[in-house]
Scaffold this motif. Structure first.
Motif, PDB file in Angstrom:
ATOM      1  N   GLU A 170      -4.737   1.854   5.834  1.00  0.00           N
ATOM      2  CA  GLU A 170      -3.942   2.763   4.121  1.00  0.00           C
ATOM      3  C   GLU A 170      -3.491   1.287   3.368  1.00  0.00           C
ATOM      4  OE1 GLU A 170      -4.500   3.169   7.479  1.00  0.00           O
ATOM      5  OE2 GLU A 170      -3.823   5.851   7.851  1.00  0.00           O
ATOM      6  N   LYS A 171      -3.136  -0.094   3.948  1.00  0.00           N
ATOM      7  CA  LYS A 171      -3.137  -1.311   3.675  1.00  0.00           C
ATOM      8  C   LYS A 171      -3.526  -1.694   2.613  1.00  0.00           C
ATOM      9  CE  LYS A 171       0.850  -2.627   5.529  1.00  0.00           C
ATOM     10  NZ  LYS A 171       2.194  -2.708   5.169  1.00  0.00           N
ATOM     11  N   ARG A 172      -5.777  -1.299   2.955  1.00  0.00           N
ATOM     12  CA  ARG A 172      -6.462  -1.882   2.025  1.00  0.00           C
ATOM     13  C   ARG A 172      -6.246  -1.312   0.950  1.00  0.00           C
ATOM     14  NH1 ARG A 172      -9.224  -2.917   7.074  1.00  0.00           N
ATOM     15  NH2 ARG A 172     -10.363  -1.305   6.463  1.00  0.00           N
ATOM     16  N   GLU A 173      -6.156   0.235   0.799  1.00  0.00           N
ATOM     17  CA  GLU A 173      -5.780   1.436  -0.242  1.00  0.00           C
ATOM     18  C   GLU A 173      -4.802   1.026  -1.114  1.00  0.00           C
ATOM     19  OE1 GLU A 173      -6.553   4.333  -2.471  1.00  0.00           O
ATOM     20  OE2 GLU A 173      -7.475   3.100  -1.315  1.00  0.00           O
ATOM     21  N   ALA A 174      -3.508   0.345  -0.206  1.00  0.00           N
ATOM     22  CA  ALA A 174      -2.863   0.122  -1.228  1.00  0.00           C
ATOM     23  C   ALA A 174      -2.545  -1.386  -1.701  1.00  0.00           C
ATOM     24  CB  ALA A 174      -1.270  -0.562  -0.487  1.00  0.00           C
ATOM     25  N   GLY A 175      -3.557  -2.409  -1.449  1.00  0.00           N
ATOM     26  CA  GLY A 175      -3.852  -3.269  -2.248  1.00  0.00           C
ATOM     27  C   GLY A 175      -4.248  -2.615  -3.135  1.00  0.00           C
ATOM     28  N   ARG A 176      -5.824  -2.124  -3.547  1.00  0.00           N
ATOM     29  CA  ARG A 176      -6.587  -1.832  -4.274  1.00  0.00           C
ATOM     30  C   ARG A 176      -5.770  -1.085  -5.340  1.00  0.00           C
ATOM     31  NH1 ARG A 176      -8.716   3.197  -6.099  1.00  0.00           N
ATOM     32  NH2 ARG A 176      -7.754   3.828  -4.650  1.00  0.00           N
ATOM     33  N   GLN A 177      -4.821  -0.306  -4.934  1.00  0.00           N
ATOM     34  CA  GLN A 177      -4.274   0.880  -6.221  1.00  0.00           C
ATOM     35  C   GLN A 177      -2.917  -0.692  -6.421  1.00  0.00           C
ATOM     36  OE1 GLN A 177      -1.367   3.493  -3.985  1.00  0.00           O
ATOM     37  NE2 GLN A 177      -3.918   4.911  -3.617  1.00  0.00           N
ATOM     38  N   ALA A 178      -2.243  -1.340  -6.165  1.00  0.00           N
ATOM     39  CA  ALA A 178      -1.559  -2.375  -6.145  1.00  0.00           C
ATOM     40  C   ALA A 178      -2.711  -3.370  -7.431  1.00  0.00           C
ATOM     41  CB  ALA A 178      -1.001  -3.553  -5.671  1.00  0.00           C
ATOM     42  N   GLY A 179      -4.211  -3.266  -7.218  1.00  0.00           N
ATOM     43  CA  GLY A 179      -5.052  -4.317  -8.480  1.00  0.00           C
ATOM     44  C   GLY A 179      -4.784  -3.423  -9.303  1.00  0.00           C
TER      45      GLY A 179
END
Length: 883
Positions: free
Chosen positions: A119-128
């Motif tokens: 979930e955190k990695r997905e949040a990072g991708r979305q933040a990018g």
């Protein structure tokens, strides 16, 4: 997520982070600017001072020179608040969402990513992805360029441009400031120096008290010196007068002690003289001391201009200082202004750029504030000028002898005949007057003993007739009454007089008291009436203007006293002016009727005046003798003659009669100025017959002189003026005596005038009558216009005031309050000042008075130029401004 994606996201986070830092810097700068603006706003508001003028509250906010920075801060804060919608959207775009996206993006590409949950990695991708979209928008909106620009704009100094506009603009914004009232922004220059002016005025009261004490000490020194002189010449035989015991003074004279002063000087050796024991010596010393003390106590102060001793000079110097300080005392109005003006000066730091004046009504405006600030500073300047004037004390005395003698009288350094002071008053009235206090708080002049008695008589009897002869000071007695009433809480007084003496009353009230005069006559009478009603003071109006006052719903409520000058104007009880005046007399608690006409001359007319003020007096209306009539009217009537009460004054009494120009006078005067005809300008105020104010005043003076059994000589430079006078005067008129009349005929004319009896008038050209003739039959001299050479007037007056003249000589100069007379007197005064130093040290100047004369052509050119400027140039400018 591959390496390239991580590098891309990392770069996006870095770029966004830099934008966030710039946004934070911008917010910080804007916050600081806003705080500075708020602090500046608060500081200005705290400086607002609440003032009370004429029972009305106003607020004043001074803007100091250093306050430009405060206004700049306020303006800067205001400008920053005025962001465009685009700029505001730009700043708002850098919200916490962007900051969280940067944190999430950085976390997803760092070393800790291997420990992150899916979930955190997905949040990072979305933040990018979010940062990529945001930076694409920021690129289009040029955020990276606009943020630094906004920072620069927020940090750079603001230029106000027009300070007044910026101040006015700020005052118009806050709702609570607008609630203070209508605001007017004015220049701060009128308040410059206000603090020091207030300090000067406050200090003058203490200085006057010290000056009075110095004058008393100097006067007592003169008395002491004079006493020593008398005692040094007083024979020892006078010791017998001071003791009932028989003193053997032969022993003193045998020892060479021949005067009382020597007894006091050698008192210790008296016991050793043959035939003089200790007891006798003690009695001799006591008798000598008694004689000295009695002589001192009864010694009046004498001022001998022919013996200018150092003690006399010190006395005159002290009296001059006291007189100057007394003249500088603030008016009642100025005294009331001191407290609010001091508060304003403290707030303004004495040098404001601008003043914002808030008033909720029109009755006290910014214009009134400016006038009052000017009045306070003018008073301080007059105090400084009066106290710093360096002049010869003897010159000061010679210019104002009556003032100096009045000061001496106030100090108790003169002796007066009480019987002369009291007139014909009954004993019970005299005792009541003696016990009446006279409050001189608002009086700027010293009163002679008889003048003080006259004022107190009016206070005790409430409604009276003062019939003192011309020159004795009926006006100052009246002003003393009005100032006493003002000190006891009565703020309004009224003077009713002929139009010809309105100006004199205005000048006298302003010069001799702290009361404020108001001219209820002429074009400004409506505003003067409003001002008087609002602020109080002395309203000066005419018998004719009473008709207008009655149409204005004039109310006598609150008026403490009415003064009716030249009371013979209302001798006819059926005349309209009499009816209007009597109504006011009846409505008020106090009234003073002033007339120089002795009651014996016209008993019927005088009875009318008495009935106006004291209808309760039982006066027999049938065939009264003057003595009986005087006894009956005594409770309401007081008269003293010059010869009774001015025994120590020089025999010359000079009066300046300042008069307005009538409409006819003004038309003739304007025409003369337009033509540049200086001689016509000088004559204009006397050539309109009885429509001229000068002529009207001349008729009054001659009528009063006849009533006082005096003869009159009328001087003018102009034959046309003399012809007008001859046509206008009734009764025994001789002349005109001009240069064309042969010498033998001139003397014959003077002889007939001298033999004609009281009330006779000699009309003469001033040069022809002023040289070679003795006219001592005349004791009243009237000069119709100021002469261009002072010597001309001096020589003319000397014709009447010479050896053989048994009466005091009165000189009345007829002067117009505007125009050529005022200009000539001002110019001559300036010229005399220029020559003063020369005259003081030059023996030739004493023997050649023409040394102080000036060129007639020079004076004429100067006067014509000034009058054209006053009458026409400013008038044209005003018309041009209207167009």
């Amino acid at each position: 997520m591959g390496r390239d994606d991580r590098a891309r996201i990392k770069a996006l986070a870095h770029t966004a982070s830099e934008l966030i830092k710039q946004a934070e810097e911008l917010r910080k700068v804007r916050r600081q600017v806003g705080e500075l603006g708020a602090a500046a706003d608060a500081e200005l508001r705290q400086r607002v001072v609440d003032l009370e003028f004429d029972s009305e509250q106003i607020k004043v906010l001074p803007l100091r020179p250093g306050d430009v920075d405060l206004l700049a801060s306020i303006e800067k804060a205001r400008q920053l608040r005025m962001l465009s919608a685009s700029d505001r959207s730009l700043i708002d775009s850098l919200s916490p969402d962007v900051e969280r996206a940067v944190d999430d993006a950085r976390g997803s590409v760092g070393a800790r990513r291997i420990f992150m949950s899916k979930e955190k990695r997905e949040a990072g991708r979305q933040a990018g992805e979010f940062l990529e979209r945001y930076l694409e928008w920021a690129e289009v909106e040029k955020v990276s360029d606009r943020l630094p620009s906004l920072i620069v704009t927020a940090t750079e100094s603001s230029s106000l441009g027009d300070v007044r506009s910026a101040f006015t603009d700020w005052l118009s914004k806050p709702r609570e400031i607008r609630a203070w009232g209508d605001v007017t922004v004015i220049d701060g220059a009128p308040a410059t120096g206000l603090g020091s002016a207030v300090t000067t005025i406050k200090r003058v009261a203490d200085a006057e008290n010290q000056a009075r004490a110095d004058a008393l000490e100097a006067g007592n020194t003169v008395r002491h010196v004079e006493t020593e002189k008398l005692i040094s010449d007083m024979p020892v035989e006078r010791l017998k007068d001071a003791t009932r015991d028989r003193l053997r003074v032969n022993a003193l004279t045998d020892a060479g002690i021949t005067t009382v002063a020597q007894v006091m000087e050698h008192g210790e050796v008296l016991e050793g003289l043959p035939g003089v024991g200790q007891t006798t010596a003690t009695r001799m010393r006591g008798a000598a001391q008694t004689l000295w003390q009695t002589t001192y106590e009864e010694m009046p102060v004498r001022i001998d201009i022919n013996s200018r001793t150092s003690h006399g000079t010190n006395l005159l110097k002290a009296l001059g200082s006291w007189r100057a300080l007394r003249a500088g005392q603030p008016t009642a109005r100025e005294t009331e202004l001191l407290q609010p003006m001091a508060a304003l000066a403290a707030s303004a730091l004495d040098t404001p750029l601008l003043l914002a004046v808030f008033a909720k009504r029109d009755s006290y405006t910014a214009d009134h504030l400016v006038q009052d600030m000017h009045a306070v500073k003018t008073r301080a300047q007059s105090i400084s000028a009066a106290t710093n004037t360096v002049t010869d004390p003897w010159d000061g005395f010679m210019e104002h002898p009556a003032d100096y003698f009045a000061l001496l009288s106030e100090l108790g350094l003169l002796t007066e005949d009480e019987n002369s002071i009291f007139g014909d008053l009954p004993t019970e009235v005299i005792e009541a007057v003696r016990q009446q206090e006279l409050d001189g708080k608002h009086l700027r002049a010293s009163l002679r003993g008889y003048q003080s008695f006259g004022a107190r008589f009016a206070l005790v009897q409430k409604k009276v007739i003062i019939g003192d002869e011309m020159g004795l000071g009926k006006t100052i007695e009246s002003i003393a009454v009005l100032t006493h009433l003002r000190a006891r809480g009565s703020h309004h007084a009224l003077v009713i007089c002929p139009a010809a003496v309105v100006t004199n009353w205005m000048r006298e009230v302003a010069a001799k008291s702290t009361l404020r005069p108001h001219r209820l006559h002429g074009s400004q009478r409506e505003s003067a009436l409003r001002q008087w009603s609002r602020t109080g003071g002395v309203a000066v109006t005419t018998f004719e203007t009473l008709a207008w006052l009655s149409s204005e719903d004039f109310s006598t409520d609150g008026i403490g006293c009415v003064i009716v000058d030249e009371a013979h104007y209302i001798k006819n009880p059926h005349a309209q002016r009499s009816l209007r005046t009597v109504k006011i007399i009846n409505d008020l608690p106090r009234a003073m009727l002033l007339t120089g006409t002795p009651l014996e001359n016209r008993l019927d007319e005088f009875r009318n005046l008495v009935e106006y003020v004291r209808p309760d007096l039982a006066i027999d209306a049938t065939e009264l003798s003057p003595r009986r009539f005087r006894q009956q009217v005594a409770p309401a009537y007081l008269r003293r003659n010059q010869e009774d009460v001015l025994t120590e004054l020089p025999e010359l009494v000079e009066v300046e009669e300042w008069l307005p120009l009538s409409a006819e006078d003004m038309n003739a005067y304007r025409a003369a100025v337009s033509e540049g005809n200086f001689m016509a300008m000088r004559q204009a105020a006397m050539t309109q017959g009885k429509k001229s104010q000068k002529m009207a005043r001349l008729l009054d003076l001659i009528e009063e002189a006849e009533s006082n059994e005096r003869r009159v000589i009328v001087f003018s430079h102009f034959r046309s003026v003399l012809d007008e006078v001859v046509r206008a005067l009734p009764g025994k008129v001789f002349g005109p005596l001009t240069g064309s009349v042969p010498a033998a005929r001139r003397q014959e004319m003077v002889d007939k005038f001298s033999a004609a009896g009281h009330g006779a008038v000699l009309v003469s050209q001033i040069v022809a009558g002023g040289v070679g003739l003795n006219i001592q039959a005349a004791s009243v001299v009237v000069i119709c216009e100021p002469q261009l050479k002072p010597t001309t007037e001096w020589q003319a007056i000397a014709r009447a005031r010479r050896m053989g003249q048994l009466e005091s000589v009165q000189v009345h100069r007829l002067l117009t309050e505007e125009g050529v007379d005022l200009r000539v007197t001002e110019i001559l005064a300036r010229k005399r000042e220029l020559f003063e130093d020369f005259a003081r040290v030059s023996d030739i100047a004493d023997s050649a008075p023409e040394a102080v004369d000036i060129s007639e052509a020079e004076l004429a050119r100067e006067v014509i130029a000034e009058e054209r400027e006053r009458l026409f140039t400013k008038e044209r400018s005003a018309r041009d401004a209207v167009v």
